[in-house]
Design an enzyme around this catalytic site. Sequence first.
Site, PDB file in Angstrom:
ATOM      1  N   GLU A 144      -0.121  -0.977   5.696  1.00 33.96           N
ATOM      2  CA  GLU A 144       0.969  -0.552   6.619  1.00 33.96           C
ATOM      3  C   GLU A 144       0.720   0.831   6.986  1.00 33.96           C
ATOM      4  OE1 GLU A 144       4.706   0.950   8.039  1.00 33.96           O
ATOM      5  OE2 GLU A 144       3.816   1.655   6.066  1.00 33.96           O
TER       6      GLU A 144
ATOM      7  N   ASP B 283       0.881  -0.959   0.003  1.00 34.81           N
ATOM      8  CA  ASP B 283       0.028   0.082  -0.093  1.00 34.81           C
ATOM      9  C   ASP B 283       0.934   1.200  -0.051  1.00 34.81           C
ATOM     10  OD1 ASP B 283       0.661  -0.565   2.743  1.00 34.81           O
ATOM     11  OD2 ASP B 283      -0.808   0.835   3.392  1.00 34.81           O
TER      12      ASP B 283
HETATM   13 ZN   LIG Z   1       6.641   2.389   4.308  1.00 37.36          ZN
END
Ligand SMILES: [Zn+2]
Length: 435
Positions: A145, A80
């Site tokens: 994340e 992501d």
């Molecule tokens: Zn990162």
Amino acid sequence: MPDRAQLERRATELLQRLIRFNTVNPPGNEQAAQEFLRDLLDAAGFECRLLAAVEGRPNLVARLGASSDGPRLCLLGHVDSVLADPSEWTVDPWSGHLRDGCVWGRGALDMKGQVAAEAAAALALADEGWRPEAGELKLVFTCDEETGAEHGARWLCEEHPDAVRCDLVVNEGAGQRLEFDGRRLYGVCVAEKGAFRFTLTTSGRAGHASVPRIADNALVRMAPLLEALREGRPAYSLSPEPEELLLALGLDPHDLEGSVRTMEAKDPRVAILIEPMLGVTLAPTMITASQKINVIPSRAELQVDCRVPPGLGEEAALTAIRAALGNDGYEVRFDDQVSGKRSPVETPLMDFIRDFVERTDPGAGVAPVVLPGFSDSHWWRAAFPECVAYGFFPRRRMDAFEAFSLIHGADERVAVEDLGLAATFYAELMVETLR
Ligand SMILES: [Zn+2]
């Protein structure tokens, strides 16, 4: 061992493809990118699983085992990215455009570039017929994340520990070249600070805003507190990782203030990057007071992002708060208390990294760094306390300052030659560790 030119070409092509999947989080939408990686690794002989906490947002775990026991090596990455405002960019942020020897696009540095280098190394080795002789190789590519790993690393480590348990983790966090005072160093991220974010409250007495002295304005009471936080300097306290780092920079770790002054004099950019590693930092970011323009507030709330070195906790945060603001005139309520975590500095993995750096860039050295922020390594260190987790994505062409200004910023890009360097490092690491 696949040659450098082949690794560079594969990593570059992979990164261009990965950037073209828009995985801005929120919402993430990582499914298509993960299926793309899964299909490549599956065809190369990896055993692949997509593990999802929520529909459309899987994590990918790809493994290659050996018949004899040995270390379990995990190359980690997240697919992501943060958002990008195309109007601020000189190229389309999802083009994966190749220009001036760089791949451009959101995630090039954070962290699709490293994912591409890790996957390119694993695919090139597997295509040549390489298999681990001992132990196990895992490639773990997470979702989510950038907004806290609730559906990504945290969920994987807590809900599927057997799928992701390992002895060595290589993740993001460092690896850029840093030049200081004639020394050339590559950072290895061995630890991450904790987050002890808090709300600071001031109290007064409400009243009509047309008669200011009738009331006691809680917002105005916040002013001297905010002013005291203006400089953003940490309350210094020495911990083991910065001690090593300062020594590597030729500075005296037992004189933190003097060391910072020397950095300021020789290269203030180095001071800006390194100072947060030396203690608790306090950064005010949000404020609220009255809900109506004609009401003087009886209460104001300031939110402060407080980062604490690994090994320290609430008490260190409170000490820093009192040192900056005094003891009275406010209340503190902690909103988050997440302790920082660390891995040992001297390990065979560090020796391997040092050897790689000295071979590929003669005259350069390595230095441990502490990430002021937070990455997926946190969840591995929390779930598997015995594992050694380092952040290392070696980059030579772009230095630490250039890279830091592009991460989460406009025109994010990574040098093609650095993708080749990193893929070479990951390939050598796999072969050497799993023999
Ligand atoms: Zn990162």
